[in-house]
Design a protein around this motif. Sequence first.
Motif, PDB file in Angstrom:
ATOM      1  N   LEU A  17       0.823  -1.208   0.000  1.00  0.00           N
ATOM      2  CA  LEU A  17       0.000   0.000   0.000  1.00  0.00           C
ATOM      3  C   LEU A  17       0.857   1.257   0.000  1.00  0.00           C
ATOM      4  O   LEU A  17       0.569   2.226  -0.723  1.00  0.00           O
ATOM      5  N   TRP A  18       1.914   1.255   0.817  1.00  0.00           N
ATOM      6  CA  TRP A  18       2.779   2.429   0.909  1.00  0.00           C
ATOM      7  C   TRP A  18       3.500   2.687  -0.412  1.00  0.00           C
ATOM      8  O   TRP A  18       3.535   3.829  -0.901  1.00  0.00           O
ATOM      9  N   SER A  19       4.069   1.648  -1.012  1.00  0.00           N
ATOM     10  CA  SER A  19       4.789   1.797  -2.280  1.00  0.00           C
ATOM     11  C   SER A  19       3.856   2.329  -3.360  1.00  0.00           C
ATOM     12  O   SER A  19       4.212   3.231  -4.136  1.00  0.00           O
ATOM     13  N   TYR A  20       2.653   1.769  -3.411  1.00  0.00           N
ATOM     14  CA  TYR A  20       1.665   2.190  -4.405  1.00  0.00           C
ATOM     15  C   TYR A  20       1.335   3.672  -4.245  1.00  0.00           C
ATOM     16  O   TYR A  20       1.337   4.432  -5.227  1.00  0.00           O
ATOM     17  N   VAL A  21       1.046   4.108  -3.030  1.00  0.00           N
ATOM     18  CA  VAL A  21       0.680   5.504  -2.795  1.00  0.00           C
ATOM     19  C   VAL A  21       1.819   6.438  -3.198  1.00  0.00           C
ATOM     20  O   VAL A  21       1.602   7.445  -3.894  1.00  0.00           O
ATOM     21  N   ILE A  22       3.030   6.120  -2.792  1.00  0.00           N
ATOM     22  CA  ILE A  22       4.179   6.979  -3.094  1.00  0.00           C
ATOM     23  C   ILE A  22       4.397   7.091  -4.597  1.00  0.00           C
ATOM     24  O   ILE A  22       4.613   8.188  -5.133  1.00  0.00           O
ATOM     25  N   ILE A  23       4.333   5.973  -5.289  1.00  0.00           N
ATOM     26  CA  ILE A  23       4.580   5.987  -6.735  1.00  0.00           C
ATOM     27  C   ILE A  23       3.488   6.750  -7.469  1.00  0.00           C
ATOM     28  O   ILE A  23       3.753   7.546  -8.384  1.00  0.00           O
ATOM     29  N   PHE A  24       2.233   6.537  -7.085  1.00  0.00           N
ATOM     30  CA  PHE A  24       1.144   7.239  -7.755  1.00  0.00           C
ATOM     31  C   PHE A  24       1.184   8.741  -7.464  1.00  0.00           C
ATOM     32  O   PHE A  24       0.823   9.548  -8.324  1.00  0.00           O
ATOM     33  N   CYS A  25       1.641   9.119  -6.268  1.00  0.00           N
ATOM     34  CA  CYS A  25       1.750  10.540  -5.943  1.00  0.00           C
ATOM     35  C   CYS A  25       2.824  11.232  -6.778  1.00  0.00           C
ATOM     36  O   CYS A  25       2.778  12.450  -6.974  1.00  0.00           O
ATOM     37  N   GLY A  26       3.791  10.494  -7.265  1.00  0.00           N
ATOM     38  CA  GLY A  26       4.873  11.085  -8.044  1.00  0.00           C
ATOM     39  C   GLY A  26       4.598  11.182  -9.522  1.00  0.00           C
ATOM     40  O   GLY A  26       5.338  11.857 -10.246  1.00  0.00           O
ATOM     41  N   HIS A  27       3.511  10.523  -9.999  1.00  0.00           N
ATOM     42  CA  HIS A  27       3.307  10.453 -11.442  1.00  0.00           C
ATOM     43  C   HIS A  27       1.933  10.878 -11.936  1.00  0.00           C
ATOM     44  O   HIS A  27       1.779  11.178 -13.116  1.00  0.00           O
ATOM     45  N   PHE A  28       0.925  10.910 -11.057  1.00  0.00           N
ATOM     46  CA  PHE A  28      -0.433  11.129 -11.550  1.00  0.00           C
ATOM     47  C   PHE A  28      -1.206  12.292 -10.935  1.00  0.00           C
ATOM     48  O   PHE A  28      -2.396  12.440 -11.218  1.00  0.00           O
ATOM     49  N   PRO A  29      -0.597  13.137 -10.099  1.00  0.00           N
ATOM     50  CA  PRO A  29      -1.343  14.320  -9.654  1.00  0.00           C
ATOM     51  C   PRO A  29      -1.540  15.313 -10.805  1.00  0.00           C
ATOM     52  O   PRO A  29      -0.897  15.200 -11.866  1.00  0.00           O
ATOM     53  N   ASP A  30      -2.415  16.294 -10.592  1.00  0.00           N
ATOM     54  CA  ASP A  30      -2.573  17.363 -11.576  1.00  0.00           C
ATOM     55  C   ASP A  30      -1.219  18.044 -11.762  1.00  0.00           C
ATOM     56  O   ASP A  30      -0.500  18.308 -10.802  1.00  0.00           O
ATOM     57  N   GLY A  31      -0.879  18.332 -12.997  1.00  0.00           N
ATOM     58  CA  GLY A  31       0.384  18.999 -13.281  1.00  0.00           C
ATOM     59  C   GLY A  31       1.450  18.069 -13.808  1.00  0.00           C
ATOM     60  O   GLY A  31       2.413  18.524 -14.436  1.00  0.00           O
ATOM     61  N   ALA A  32       1.318  16.755 -13.562  1.00  0.00           N
ATOM     62  CA  ALA A  32       2.246  15.781 -14.149  1.00  0.00           C
ATOM     63  C   ALA A  32       1.737  15.456 -15.553  1.00  0.00           C
ATOM     64  O   ALA A  32       0.712  14.790 -15.710  1.00  0.00           O
ATOM     65  N   LEU A  33       2.430  15.946 -16.568  1.00  0.00           N
ATOM     66  CA  LEU A  33       1.932  15.901 -17.937  1.00  0.00           C
ATOM     67  C   LEU A  33       2.289  14.599 -18.651  1.00  0.00           C
ATOM     68  O   LEU A  33       3.220  13.888 -18.258  1.00  0.00           O
ATOM     69  N   HIS A  34       1.529  14.315 -19.722  1.00  0.00           N
ATOM     70  CA  HIS A  34       1.828  13.203 -20.610  1.00  0.00           C
ATOM     71  C   HIS A  34       2.324  13.754 -21.947  1.00  0.00           C
ATOM     72  O   HIS A  34       2.107  14.925 -22.272  1.00  0.00           O
ATOM     73  N   PHE A  35       2.960  12.887 -22.721  1.00  0.00           N
ATOM     74  CA  PHE A  35       3.575  13.317 -23.974  1.00  0.00           C
ATOM     75  C   PHE A  35       3.265  12.317 -25.082  1.00  0.00           C
ATOM     76  O   PHE A  35       3.042  11.134 -24.823  1.00  0.00           O
ATOM     77  N   THR A  36       3.259  12.795 -26.319  1.00  0.00           N
ATOM     78  CA  THR A  36       3.103  11.909 -27.466  1.00  0.00           C
ATOM     79  C   THR A  36       4.480  11.496 -27.964  1.00  0.00           C
ATOM     80  O   THR A  36       5.492  12.129 -27.620  1.00  0.00           O
ATOM     81  N   GLU A  37       4.520  10.462 -28.778  1.00  0.00           N
ATOM     82  CA  GLU A  37       5.817   9.956 -29.233  1.00  0.00           C
ATOM     83  C   GLU A  37       6.529  10.936 -30.155  1.00  0.00           C
ATOM     84  O   GLU A  37       7.742  10.815 -30.367  1.00  0.00           O
ATOM     85  N   GLU A  38       5.798  11.941 -30.675  1.00  0.00           N
ATOM     86  CA  GLU A  38       6.452  12.957 -31.492  1.00  0.00           C
ATOM     87  C   GLU A  38       7.518  13.703 -30.704  1.00  0.00           C
ATOM     88  O   GLU A  38       8.506  14.179 -31.268  1.00  0.00           O
ATOM     89  N   GLU A  39       7.328  13.816 -29.389  1.00  0.00           N
ATOM     90  CA  GLU A  39       8.302  14.510 -28.553  1.00  0.00           C
ATOM     91  C   GLU A  39       9.651  13.802 -28.555  1.00  0.00           C
ATOM     92  O   GLU A  39      10.695  14.422 -28.336  1.00  0.00           O
ATOM     93  N   LEU A  40       9.658  12.487 -28.808  1.00  0.00           N
ATOM     94  CA  LEU A  40      10.900  11.721 -28.773  1.00  0.00           C
ATOM     95  C   LEU A  40      11.772  11.947 -30.009  1.00  0.00           C
ATOM     96  O   LEU A  40      12.952  11.603 -30.005  1.00  0.00           O
ATOM     97  N   GLU A  41      11.179  12.489 -31.076  1.00  0.00           N
ATOM     98  CA  GLU A  41      11.920  12.659 -32.318  1.00  0.00           C
ATOM     99  C   GLU A  41      13.056  13.673 -32.125  1.00  0.00           C
ATOM    100  O   GLU A  41      12.818  14.837 -31.836  1.00  0.00           O
TER     101      GLU A  41
END
Length: 397
Positions: A243-267
């Motif tokens: 439970l602790w690991s799950y909460v910590i990891i999700f808090c680092g990647h899915f709050p508002d402000g953590a953006l996603h990117f399309t594969e075009e950014e990798l070019e």
Amino acid sequence: MAISDVKEYAHLSEEEVEQLGRELDAIRAEIEEARGESDAAYINRLIKIQRGLAAAGRAVLFASNKKPAWAAGAGLLGLAKILENMEIGHNVMHGQWDWMNDPEIHSSNWEWDTAQPAEQWKHSHNYVHHQFTNVLGHDNDIGYGILRMAREQKWHPVYIGQPVYNAMLASLFQWGVALHDLDIEAIRKGQKDPKEMKRQLRQILKKGRNQILKDYVVYPALSGKNWKTTLTANATANLMRNLWSYVIIFCGHFPDGALHFTEEELEDETRPEWYLRQILGAANFKGGPLLHILSGNLGFQIEHHLFPDLPSNRYAEIAVKVQALCEKYDIPYTTGPLHKQYGQALRTIIKLSVPNHLTSSDQPTDDHPPIERGRPSESERPTRRRETGGWSRKITA
């Protein structure tokens, strides 16, 4: 909205992005130069504390089957497992302590106390996740293969059950992570190399078997008449860690402000652009020193993604400098209390369980076609950046 050009999104010129990269490189160089005896003492001391907690928990459970002893034993074991997974195992396998040249605390040798084999974790995490952070269609950490965590991901009726899947993932987190590098979507589509799949499955079954035997057979048997107390305490400790690991990891990647990117950014993505994507794609949470140690210093998730192979005990001082750079270049620096960050992640999980047209979005509209699950093969990926941490495929299972 998934971002296809981080420079344009951040309203930075090419020269400004290059200068930002140079300043972040300077921070890296400064910390690398400053590593020394105090850092080595920190990790060695923490390993001793972790092993002491585990030994104390076992001793308490062996001595008594009374409820207070059970609670104390389970609590001590849970803390030991959390420390081993978060601040020790995770960071050792990133290569944060390889500079010490200590074979006992080296990324190539460490095998952690959880169900996923270290080799597979280093590939799915060090390489795939840290190289392609939050890039849709590349980073399988976006929802761990079972959750829809971005509006651009194609909706399917199966996602209606997301709140249930999320609760199961949290409770059984080590087992969900154990299957992560298999790439279930590739298996479902018939794109997985059968030989590699069988090799990985043999590794997972062997590691999982050893974990089950250790926690639910050997230690209970050694406890004699207190075997039930030890067995349930071990199960509780594992649940605490999950439970602790799950909460910590999700808090680092899915709050508002953590953006996603399309594969075009990798070019043709440059190193400074990779830095910028790490800042925009991660989120921090606030807390005291003890909270940060128990979370593997992942309350500084932004700094961890910028410098995943630098010692975690240095992230607090790095964060001051990174935040100053974000203010200088007017770049968002996402942070907040732990409960707020997780609350936002949980809201996203519930919200994205239904089709987009049934919910509102605070992001600009985007005409990008829905993105299917799955990730490219190794031959289709660019070369790994050195700072994301080493990994290698073993020839034998």
